[in-house]
Scaffold this motif. Structure first.
Motif, mmCIF file in Angstrom:
data_model
loop_
_atom_site.group_PDB
_atom_site.id
_atom_site.type_symbol
_atom_site.label_atom_id
_atom_site.label_comp_id
_atom_site.label_asym_id
_atom_site.label_seq_id
_atom_site.Cartn_x
_atom_site.Cartn_y
_atom_site.Cartn_z
ATOM 1 N N ARG A 157 0.843 -1.197 0.000
ATOM 2 C CA ARG A 157 0.000 0.000 0.000
ATOM 3 C C ARG A 157 0.883 1.253 0.000
ATOM 4 N NH1 ARG A 157 -5.185 -1.323 1.670
ATOM 5 N NH2 ARG A 157 -5.579 0.848 2.255
ATOM 6 N N ILE A 158 0.424 2.265 -0.775
ATOM 7 C CA ILE A 158 1.093 3.558 -0.827
ATOM 8 C C ILE A 158 0.046 4.631 -0.563
ATOM 9 C CG2 ILE A 158 2.363 5.199 -2.279
ATOM 10 C CD1 ILE A 158 3.505 2.815 -3.768
ATOM 11 N N GLY A 159 0.376 5.583 0.292
ATOM 12 C CA GLY A 159 -0.567 6.648 0.623
ATOM 13 C C GLY A 159 0.058 8.013 0.426
ATOM 14 N N VAL A 160 -0.713 8.942 -0.168
ATOM 15 C CA VAL A 160 -0.300 10.327 -0.326
ATOM 16 C C VAL A 160 -1.352 11.193 0.360
ATOM 17 C CG1 VAL A 160 0.247 12.198 -1.921
ATOM 18 C CG2 VAL A 160 0.870 9.830 -2.506
ATOM 19 N N VAL A 161 -0.932 11.948 1.392
ATOM 20 C CA VAL A 161 -1.850 12.783 2.170
ATOM 21 C C VAL A 161 -1.320 14.206 2.141
ATOM 22 C CG1 VAL A 161 -2.917 13.185 4.418
ATOM 23 C CG2 VAL A 161 -2.477 10.846 3.649
ATOM 24 N N ALA A 162 -2.221 15.157 1.876
ATOM 25 C CA ALA A 162 -1.837 16.570 1.868
ATOM 26 C C ALA A 162 -2.846 17.359 2.689
ATOM 27 C CB ALA A 162 -1.762 17.102 0.441
ATOM 28 N N GLY A 163 -2.371 18.278 3.512
ATOM 29 C CA GLY A 163 -3.232 19.096 4.352
ATOM 30 C C GLY A 163 -2.555 20.401 4.708
ATOM 31 N N VAL A 205 1.779 23.964 4.457
ATOM 32 C CA VAL A 205 1.232 22.837 3.699
ATOM 33 C C VAL A 205 2.048 21.599 4.054
ATOM 34 C CG1 VAL A 205 0.839 21.883 1.408
ATOM 35 C CG2 VAL A 205 0.422 24.308 1.839
ATOM 36 N N ILE A 206 1.341 20.518 4.409
ATOM 37 C CA ILE A 206 1.993 19.277 4.833
ATOM 38 C C ILE A 206 1.671 18.187 3.825
ATOM 39 C CG2 ILE A 206 2.243 17.592 6.681
ATOM 40 C CD1 ILE A 206 1.158 19.688 8.603
ATOM 41 N N VAL A 207 2.692 17.561 3.279
ATOM 42 C CA VAL A 207 2.523 16.448 2.345
ATOM 43 C C VAL A 207 3.265 15.245 2.925
ATOM 44 C CG1 VAL A 207 2.906 15.589 0.021
ATOM 45 C CG2 VAL A 207 2.358 18.009 0.372
ATOM 46 N N ALA A 208 2.555 14.125 3.082
ATOM 47 C CA ALA A 208 3.147 12.905 3.628
ATOM 48 C C ALA A 208 2.987 11.775 2.621
ATOM 49 C CB ALA A 208 2.492 12.529 4.948
ATOM 50 N N VAL A 209 4.107 11.105 2.306
ATOM 51 C CA VAL A 209 4.097 9.960 1.395
ATOM 52 C C VAL A 209 4.509 8.737 2.205
ATOM 53 C CG1 VAL A 209 5.041 8.961 -0.703
ATOM 54 C CG2 VAL A 209 4.684 11.430 -0.559
ATOM 55 N N PHE A 212 7.563 9.698 4.630
ATOM 56 C CA PHE A 212 8.325 10.931 4.441
ATOM 57 C C PHE A 212 7.351 12.095 4.501
ATOM 58 C CE2 PHE A 212 11.243 7.844 2.785
ATOM 59 C CZ PHE A 212 12.506 8.357 3.038
ATOM 60 N N THR A 213 7.643 13.082 5.343
ATOM 61 C CA THR A 213 6.762 14.236 5.525
ATOM 62 C C THR A 213 7.494 15.504 5.111
ATOM 63 O OG1 THR A 213 5.667 13.126 7.380
ATOM 64 C CG2 THR A 213 5.310 15.497 7.153
ATOM 65 N N VAL A 214 6.830 16.301 4.261
ATOM 66 C CA VAL A 214 7.391 17.562 3.785
ATOM 67 C C VAL A 214 6.524 18.700 4.295
ATOM 68 C CG1 VAL A 214 7.942 18.968 1.762
ATOM 69 C CG2 VAL A 214 8.379 16.495 1.728
ATOM 70 N N LEU A 215 7.166 19.724 4.829
ATOM 71 C CA LEU A 215 6.476 20.904 5.345
ATOM 72 C C LEU A 215 6.923 22.109 4.519
ATOM 73 C CD1 LEU A 215 4.682 20.512 7.866
ATOM 74 C CD2 LEU A 215 6.344 21.805 9.161
ATOM 75 N N LEU A 216 5.956 22.819 3.896
ATOM 76 C CA LEU A 216 6.268 23.991 3.073
ATOM 77 C C LEU A 216 5.429 25.169 3.531
ATOM 78 C CD1 LEU A 216 6.287 22.301 -0.444
ATOM 79 C CD2 LEU A 216 8.291 23.027 0.861
ATOM 80 N N PRO A 217 6.016 26.354 3.635
ATOM 81 C CA PRO A 217 5.218 27.524 4.021
ATOM 82 C C PRO A 217 4.179 27.855 2.956
ATOM 83 C CG PRO A 217 7.587 27.956 4.205
ATOM 84 C CD PRO A 217 7.441 26.680 3.452
#
Length: 642
Positions: free
Chosen positions: A554-560, A566-570, A632-637
């Protein structure tokens, strides 16, 4: 036998009547006297509980008898009998403590009732006196106990509040002497090197005794250390020897124990008095010995801590690396000389000042003041006005504050720049022959038909050229990102980028029979960045998840969005990353040992992702468990906040 009653009457018949018919049948002890002087002597020598006294007798009247007893301080209940009564006699009789006044002749029943009344009053008075005495005794005992508790509390408080060992031990010995009412007291400690006990604190001890030393193996005090049990000695006829020429009547030895080891002995003695120490004395001394052992332990711990702190301060202050310690309230707790010079701080004490007011470097302040959380940046690079570049390491210490250690990486950055230039030149130079190789490979098909083996060779050459070209492209991308080139910031939609990537990877998802979940929050804000680079970042993360997730995973892409970011988690259910490898996964060319032989790659993908995120003033981190997958979680302003 009942109460003792003295009959004083010159009439033999009255004495006989009272004794044989009234008193003895009721169990009273009867004493008789024939005149006042005889009665006075009997009352003084053996005071009765009650006297029956005739008023008129030879040599001394009844009132005179009572007056004589009163003058001696003896107040004995009495019944006066008389043939001729008067009011004046009655008043005088009552003044002398007479309980009843009987007119002769009297009846037996009247006398019995008078005796009962007088004795009842006497009994009540006696009980009252006994209760009063008991109350006084109890009060004295309670006051003594309270005094003991206050003394123990005072000593315990001084142990907890003071690190002055000499003062605390002196108070312990003084309390020991006071509580046991001993003549002398002293505390012996072990000198391990000499194998002896020496006096560390004392009370009422002469100079010669204060200088004494006792062998641990050849003394009673040493035996107490070995047995770890108190020793009480005392005798009215035998002297106890502590040391030659130092004799006492009685003594108590109490061992001082620290972590089960004997470290000393608390002692109280009586040199002249024959008073023997009680079990209660031993219990009180045991409590004081515990306090003394605790004080010694505290002093040892404090001494060791102080020495270690001194060593640490020396190391930190003399370190070539700039080091700062900031308390939780934002005030500087420590600034070493290297930090003062690097940050251009004034040559004056900085401890206690607000870091935000003392430090002028805004980039460093922003890094230091970032909120605590999973997105906390642990490392950053800061360029100072003098041209030097520092790698800054941040560590949050709960209950203390934040430590900042800076390492001068200016030389390393210059080497990295030279390396990047070299890679860039070599990469461009390699592209030309690679292009020629790929062109000739394409022409081979036009020169004539190829057999199956030749076709396989051509495809291998083509695949290898593509891998080398991709590696060169990644190297050039890294070089341009680190140099700040080819990055143009415009508002970008993370939703659009992720949707494009989802469409691209769908065929591979189907081929590997993976399950993809795509969850993007509605109304997600734009981010300010380079669209191509951000797409490259997210594509690399999703590509890694596809590469390392086995069939059926399973692969999940979540953005909020949260707090203007802005938080993007893969996430994936792939092979995971070993804890030992996780700190290095964003380094160039790093590949975990368990994937080198099983998966293709150059080790530049995550390094490229990290560089893109850094260029966009964002943060990236990973949570992974070996064999269970990674996130992996990415945080962008958000664009509105920039």
């Amino acid at each position: 036998m009942g109460e003792r009653i003295l009959i004083v009457d010159d009439s033999r018949d009255i004495r006989h009547f009272l004794s044989e018919y009234i008193l003895k049948p009721k169990g009273f002890e009867v004493i008789t006297a024939t005149n006042g002087l005889e009665g006075l002597a009997l009352a003084i020598s053996n005071p009765p509980h009650l006297m029956i006294v005739d008023m008129q007798m030879p040599r001394m009247t009844g009132l005179e008898l009572l007056q004589r007893l009163s003058d001696r301080g003896l107040v004995i209940p009495a019944i006066i009998t008389t043939a001729h009564g008067s009011e004046a006699i009655a008043v005088e009789a009552l003044r002398l403590g007479v309980r009843d006044y009987m007119i002769k002749p009297f009846e037996a029943q009247q006398m019995e009732q008078a005796i009962e009344r007088a004795l009842r009053e006497s009994r009540l008075e006696q009980e009252r006196n006994q209760l009063t005495q008991q109350l006084v005794t109890n009060k004295t005992q309670l006051e003594r106990r309270l005094q003991e508790l206050n003394t123990l509390y005072s000593v315990g408080k001084s142990v907890a509040a003071s690190l002055q060992l000499e003062e605390v031990l002196r108070r312990v010995v003084e309390a020991a002497v006071f509580l046991t009412q001993a003549e002398e007291g002293f505390l012996l400690l072990v000198d391990k090197r000499e194998g002896e006990l020496y006096v560390r604190a004392s009370k009422n001890l002469d100079a010669a005794a204060q200088a004494m030393r006792l062998r641990v193996k050849d003394s009673l005090a040493g035996r107490v250390l070995e047995t770890k049990r108190p020793l009480v000695l005392g005798s009215e006829t035998r002297w106890q020897q502590i040391k030659t020429a130092y004799l006492v009547r009685s003594l108590v030895y109490i061992p001082l124990l620290s972590q089960g080891e004997g470290i000393g002995v608390l002692t109280v003695t009586n040199r002249t008095r024959n008073a023997v120490f009680s079990q209660r004395d031993t219990r009180l001394l045991a409590a004081l010995a515990d306090y003394a052992a605790l004080a010694i332990g505290n002093a040892n711990i404090f001494g060791a801590t102080d020495r270690e702190r001194s060593k640490l301060n020396t190391v930190l202050s003399q370190s070539d690396a700039p080091i700062l310690l900031i308390e939780e309230n934002g005030r500087l707790a420590m600034v070493n000389e290297a930090a003062r010079l690097a940050l251009g701080l004034p040559d004056q004490p900085m401890v206690g000042q607000l870091a935000a007011q003392a430090i002028a470097n805004e980039e460093l302040l922003e890094f230091i003041g970032q909120p605590v959380g999973p997105a906390l940046g642990r490392h950053t690079e800061i360029k100072l006005p003098d041209g030097r570049t520092f790698d800054v390491d941040l560590k949050v210490m709960e209950g203390i504050g934040r430590s900042i250690v800076m390492h001068d990486v200016t030389h390393l950055k210059e080497l990295d720049r030279l390396k990047s230039e070299f890679v860039s030149v070599i990469s461009h130079d390699i592209r030309s022959p690679l292009t020629a190789i790929l062109s000739y490979v394409e022409l081979l098909a036009n020169s004539g038909p190829l057999d199956e083996t030749q076709t396989s060779f051509v495809e291998s050459i083509r695949h290898s050229v593509r891998d080398i070209t991709g590696l060169i492209t990644n190297l050039l991308d890294l070089g341009r990102l680190e140099a700040g080139l080819d990055v143009s910031f415009v508002p970008c939609s993370v939703v659009e980028l992720l949707t494009e990537i989802q469409d691209e990877v769908r065929p591979l998802i189907t081929r590997k029979q993976l399950h993809l979940t795509f969850n993007v929050a509605a109304g997600l804000p734009m981010v300010l960045g380079d669209r191509q680079r951000l797409r490259q970042c997210f594509a690399n993360l999703v590509g890694n998840a596809l590469k390392f997730t086995p069939k059926g995973g399973r692969i999940g892409v979540v953005a909020g969005e949260q707090d203007g970011q802005v938080i993007v988690a893969v996430s994936d259910t792939g092979i995971g990353i070993a804890p030992a490898d996780q700190p290095y996964i964003f380094d160039k060319f790093f590949r975990a040992a368990d994937v080198v032989d099983s998966y293709e790659g150059s080790g530049l993908g995550l390094s490229l992702v990290k560089s893109i995120v850094d260029r966009h003033r964002g943060r990236i981190w990973v949570r992974s468990e070996l064999g269970k997958g990674s996130t992996f979680t990415v945080l962008l302003p958000a664009a509105a906040d920039q």
